[in-house]
Every structure is written in structure tokens, then in C-alpha cells.
Design an enzyme around this catalytic site. Structure first.
Site, PDB file in Angstrom:
ATOM      1  N   HIS A   1       3.341  30.483   6.293  1.00 31.01           N
ATOM      2  CA  HIS A   1       4.433  30.552   7.280  1.00 31.01           C
ATOM      3  C   HIS A   1       4.109  31.519   8.409  1.00 31.01           C
ATOM      4  CE1 HIS A   1       8.879  30.305   8.172  1.00 31.01           C
ATOM      5  NE2 HIS A   1       8.601  31.465   8.765  1.00 31.01           N
TER       6      HIS A   1
ATOM      7  N   HIS B   1       4.655  31.960  12.949  1.00 33.24           N
ATOM      8  CA  HIS B   1       5.139  31.423  14.229  1.00 33.24           C
ATOM      9  C   HIS B   1       4.137  31.821  15.313  1.00 33.24           C
ATOM     10  CE1 HIS B   1       9.377  30.910  12.661  1.00 33.24           C
ATOM     11  NE2 HIS B   1       8.957  31.849  11.837  1.00 33.24           N
TER      12      HIS B   1
ATOM     13  N   GLU C   1       9.755  22.283  13.977  1.00 34.16           N
ATOM     14  CA  GLU C   1      11.046  22.897  13.675  1.00 34.16           C
ATOM     15  C   GLU C   1      12.202  22.120  14.302  1.00 34.16           C
ATOM     16  OE1 GLU C   1      12.121  27.405  13.432  1.00 34.16           O
ATOM     17  OE2 GLU C   1      12.441  26.781  15.506  1.00 34.16           O
TER      18      GLU C   1
ATOM     19  N   SER D   1      22.801  23.565  16.368  1.00 30.32           N
ATOM     20  CA  SER D   1      23.986  23.429  15.516  1.00 30.32           C
ATOM     21  C   SER D   1      25.116  22.677  16.213  1.00 30.32           C
ATOM     22  CB  SER D   1      24.469  24.824  15.093  1.00 30.32           C
ATOM     23  OG  SER D   1      24.660  25.624  16.240  1.00 30.32           O
TER      24      SER D   1
ATOM     25  N   HIS E   1      15.309  24.916  10.804  1.00 36.42           N
ATOM     26  CA  HIS E   1      15.307  26.350  11.125  1.00 36.42           C
ATOM     27  C   HIS E   1      16.081  27.175  10.111  1.00 36.42           C
ATOM     28  CE1 HIS E   1      16.751  30.138  13.034  1.00 36.42           C
ATOM     29  NE2 HIS E   1      15.452  30.303  12.960  1.00 36.42           N
TER      30      HIS E   1
ATOM     31  N   HIS F   1      14.087  28.237   6.721  1.00 39.06           N
ATOM     32  CA  HIS F   1      14.498  29.636   6.551  1.00 39.06           C
ATOM     33  C   HIS F   1      15.819  29.599   5.792  1.00 39.06           C
ATOM     34  CE1 HIS F   1      12.060  30.226  10.353  1.00 39.06           C
ATOM     35  NE2 HIS F   1      11.643  31.255   9.654  1.00 39.06           N
TER      36      HIS F   1
ATOM     37  N   GLU G   1      18.217  34.778   4.806  1.00 41.70           N
ATOM     38  CA  GLU G   1      17.298  35.857   5.174  1.00 41.70           C
ATOM     39  C   GLU G   1      18.024  37.204   5.234  1.00 41.70           C
ATOM     40  OE1 GLU G   1      15.573  35.041   8.974  1.00 41.70           O
ATOM     41  OE2 GLU G   1      14.181  36.735   8.885  1.00 41.70           O
TER      42      GLU G   1
ATOM     43  N   ASP H   1       4.757  35.443   8.233  1.00 44.75           N
ATOM     44  CA  ASP H   1       5.725  35.169   9.287  1.00 44.75           C
ATOM     45  C   ASP H   1       4.994  35.374  10.619  1.00 44.75           C
ATOM     46  OD1 ASP H   1       8.159  34.318  10.229  1.00 44.75           O
ATOM     47  OD2 ASP H   1       9.336  35.788   9.168  1.00 44.75           O
TER      48      ASP H   1
END
Ligand code: MCF
Ligand code: FE
Length: 410
Positions: A64, A66, A144, A148, A183, A210, A213, A312
Site C-alpha cells: 500500500h 500513494h 481508487e 460520497s 477510498h 481504507h 483508520e 502508505d
């Protein structure tokens, strides 16, 4: 393809360190045996002898990362999750905009130097596909899905599907596996989420998300309150979460998923995920830097739930070196027996990571792809049960790396 024989003091096989053995390979592993037996059987093979005190590992897997945030140094605020997320909203366009291919290739190079032969790239724009095609590493390219707001859901989903298609049509030689990343529960509308899970299932693509978290995420999903309330009111003019923890978990019931972080998941939730065959990506430095807490790896152990250790991105870390991450993991879990944890961690970046991502690497075994990371220790360890520990404590970069049977320039 030319056969090669690699000889080193130790070979990491099935969690143990074999002595006085060698590996014969082309682009795949042919055989593990004594060097004499292999030379006799493969007389044409090139013999490669490693330096004294070397350990031959499968190439490491960073599940993982980015890459698109590789420009971050001080723009993103560390210490607490919500101020970090606010700083992402504020600086994301600048950071992603100025992160050019040179910068991302440099990030890949750091990973290579530490022995990472495969990484999982979480991509929200698709900008790094070219870099991932170019880098000698294998890349699981996680497209990704984020958004929403139901109003924009179709548009975002179409853009997402175009990126999925692009990553599915890469040349085989680029060593790219297309994959899907949701995401997070707070940022993806359940309807498009379900469609994306369907796509992963249909094409058998690795799937990740994810999940739980931060404490703030939990509070938002359970009580629709806490710092996320202000965040959503301010940026998205809404004050209700699009889903809840149970509904989100159930969306993945029929397809094994790699959940990133899960620091704030309770035992019952972890147990539910474990029962469905899911796994966890553990990013201890990211969790520490964003003030998220410590993942209960002892609970994962009790539940027999597999996990990877991953860096990450530089959006929540200070380096992409896998040994920096492994050392941090040993420090964060101060209650765990040290040498035993070191063993588990070596599996978490090799065989366990490969099983989770469905890769034919991560093990030195006949028939597996010939990816190797060679670690040279300062001396022969006095006690063999500590080889994994000394590997983690004393290694910054590997001595050599092979991908698909070819040595890579570091
Ligand atoms: O894993 C860390 C922390 N948690 C969530 N997201 C990200 C992380 N590093 C980068 N991100 C990205 C994420 O992929 O930041 C954006 C997403 O594109 C956050 S949402 C505006
Ligand atoms: Fe992440």
C-alpha cells in the site's frame, strides 16, 4: 532464458533459514538444492555467489503506497487525523500537480533499493500509470474510487472505470496487475461501492479499502458526530454519513478484501472480517504520524487473520523504505516478543503479502516467479533463530535485487 544459480549463506524458505543451499532459476524458480547438485544438473547456468553472511529472501512486497503524494514534505499536517485531512483538501491539487514522473520514479527507486520488488499503488487520478509501467517492479495498480455525493456518483464512477480499463490494458511486460481501491466508508457512496466490488469480483481483481483508520472516522460512522461533522458540513454541505460500519463491512462479504489501517476496529469487527477471509494492511508509521493509534496485531494473531506491513505514501510517512517500516513496527508493538515478531514481519512482506494480493511471488519455491532480495548481514548471526531480527535491525538497503530472474540496477 539463461539459467542462473544463486548461492548464499542462508535462504529464507517457508519461514526458515536453510543453510548450504542454492537456487537455480530462469524467470521462475527451477530448484533449490546444494550448489554441487545444481551445477551438475544445470552445467550451462551462470553461477552468482553472494557476499559472505548474505541471506536470500523473496523480493519484498509493499502492499500500500500513494505515489501521487510523493512531493509531500511539510505541506500535510502530521499529529492528528482531521488536521491532516484538512491539509490534504487544501494542498492536494498542488502536491499532485507538482509530483512529476521524475519524482515518482525516485520514490520507486527508494523502494527498489530497500528490496521492494512489488508494490500496491493506490491511484486516485491514474497519473502514475506511466511510471508504474516504466519501473522494473511489479505493480498492483489500485484504481481508487472516491466520492460520497450521489449527485456526482455516476460521473466519478465513469472516470474510475476508464482508469480501471487503462490499467487492464497495459502490456504484459510492464508487470502491472489491475486492481480496485475503495477510498473509505465515509467517502464512497454505497451504490457505486457495490458496483465497484462487482467489477473486482467479475475480473478477479485485488480489492482494498481504507477502513476505521481514526477515532474521528468511528465517531462519524457510529454517531454522526465528532470532527468529521464539521468537515462534511464545511466541504460537502451534509451532516449525515453515507453508510455505517456494518453496512460497509457487509459490502465486501463475498470477496476477500485487503483493509488498510483498521486501527479503530474492535475485536468483534476484526473477527467478522477475519471470518469472511479478509486481511489487513498495517501501516504503523502512518498511523503514528496521523495520530490514529496502534493496530492490535495481537488480536489479529488470535484471530489468525493475515496482515501485510506497508509504508502508505509520503503523504503520511517520511520514507518508502520497507526496513524503516519494519523497524518502526518492532518499536510500536513493544509488548510483543521481539525475535518472534521479526519472523512474522518477514512473512508479512513476503509470503503473506503474496497470498493476500494473489501474486505468484513472495516465496522461494519451485515454480514461483524469480524475485529475490539479497540482504548482507554484518556477520553470521550467533543464534540462527535471530536472523529475521538482525535482518530488520541492521539493513537499510539490500545488496542486490532480482525481478523475473533479472538483476535490477539499484
Ligand atoms: O492512507 C493515508 C491516510 N488515509 C487516507 N487516505 C490517504 C492516505 N494517504 C493518502 N491518502 C489519499 C487518499 O487515497 O488522500 C486522499 C485520497 O485520495 C484523501 S481524501 C481527500
Ligand atoms: Fe493509504
Amino acid at each position: 532464458m539463461q539459467m542462473k544459480i544463486l548461492v548464499s549463506d542462508y535462504i529464507y524458505v517457508s519461514g526458515e533459514f536453510l543453510k548450504h543451499k542454492a537456487v537455480a532459476f530462469s524467470d521462475v524458480i527451477e530448484e533449490i538444492n546444494s550448489v554441487d547438485a545444481l551445477r551438475q544438473k544445470y552445467p550451462q547456468a551462470t553461477l552468482i555467489e553472494t557476499a559472505p553472511h548474505s541471506v536470500l529472501y523473496p523480493g519484498f512486497i509493499n502492499s500500500h503506497v500513494h505515489l501521487e503524494f510523493s512531493a509531500n514534505k511539510t505541506a500535510l499536517k502530521y499529529g492528528d487525523f482531521m488536521p491532516w485531512l484538512d491539509s490534504v483538501i487544501r494542498y492536494r491539487d498542488d502536491l499532485v500537480g507538482c509530483c512529476d514522473n521524475v519524482m515518482m520514479l525516485e520514490a520507486c527507486r527508494t523502494m527498489l533499493a530497500s528490496g521492494i520488488s512489488t508494490f500496491g499503488a493506490i491511484s486516485s487520478f491514474g497519473n502514475e500509470l506511466g511510471v508504474c509501467e516504466k519501473t522494473p517492479q511489479r505493480v498492483v495498480f489500485f484504481n481508487e474510487l472516491i466520492g460520497s455525493n450521489a449527485m456526482y456518483a455516476d460521473m466519478l464512477y465513469n472516470d474510475f472505470m476508464q482508469r480501471v480499463d487503462s490499467s487492464m490494458s497495459c502490456k504484459k511486460t510492464s508487470l502491472i496487475t489491475a486492481a480496485i481501491a475503495i477510498h473509505a466508508p465515509y467517502s464512497v457512496h454505497p451504490i457505486v461501492l457495490q458496483k465497484a466490488v462487482g467489477v473486482a469480483k467479475k475480473h478477479k481483481l485485488p480489492l482494498s479499502a481504507h477502513f476505521l483508520e481514526s477515532q474521528a472516522e468511528r465517531e462519524w460512522l457510529v454517531h454522526a458526530s465528532g470532527p468529521f461533522k464539521d468537515f462534511f458540513e464545511q466541504h460537502f454541505k451534509t451532516s449525515t454519513p453515507v453508510t455505517n460500519i456494518k453496512e460497509f463491512m457487509h459490502s465486501f462479504d463475498t470477496y476477500p478484501t485487503h483493509f488498510t489501517h483498521a486501527v479503530q476496529a474492535n475485536k468483534e469487527e476484526l473477527s467478522y472480517l477475519a471470518s469472511k477471509g479478509h486481511s489487513i494492511a498495517h501501516c504503523p508509521r502512518s498511523n503514528r504520524y496521523l495520530g490514529c493509534g496502534r493496530l492490535a496485531i495481537e488480536t489479529l494473531r488470535e484471530l489468525n487473520m493475515p496482515y501485510t506491513v506497508a509504508t502508505d505514501g509520503l503523504s503520511s510517512n517520511d520514507s518508502l523504505n520497507i526496513f524503516d517500516e519494519l523497524r518502526a513496527t518492532l518499536m510500536l508493538h513493544h509488548q510483543a516478543p521481539l525475535a518472534k515478531l521479526a519472523h512474522t514481519l518477514m512473512a508479512s512482506v513476503t509470503s503473506d503479502a503474496a497470498d493476500i494480493l494473489g501474486l505468484d511471488t513472495g516465496r522461494i519455491e519451485t515454480g514461483k516467479l524469480a524475485d529475490f532480495a539479497i540482504v548482507t548481514l554484518n556477520e553470521i548471526p550467533k543464534r540462527e533463530e535471530e536472523i529475521a531480527l538482525w535482518t530488520i535491525l541492521h539493513t537499510q538497503n539490500v545488496a542486490a535485487l532480482f525481478i523475473n530472474g533479472e538483476e535490477v540496477t539499484l
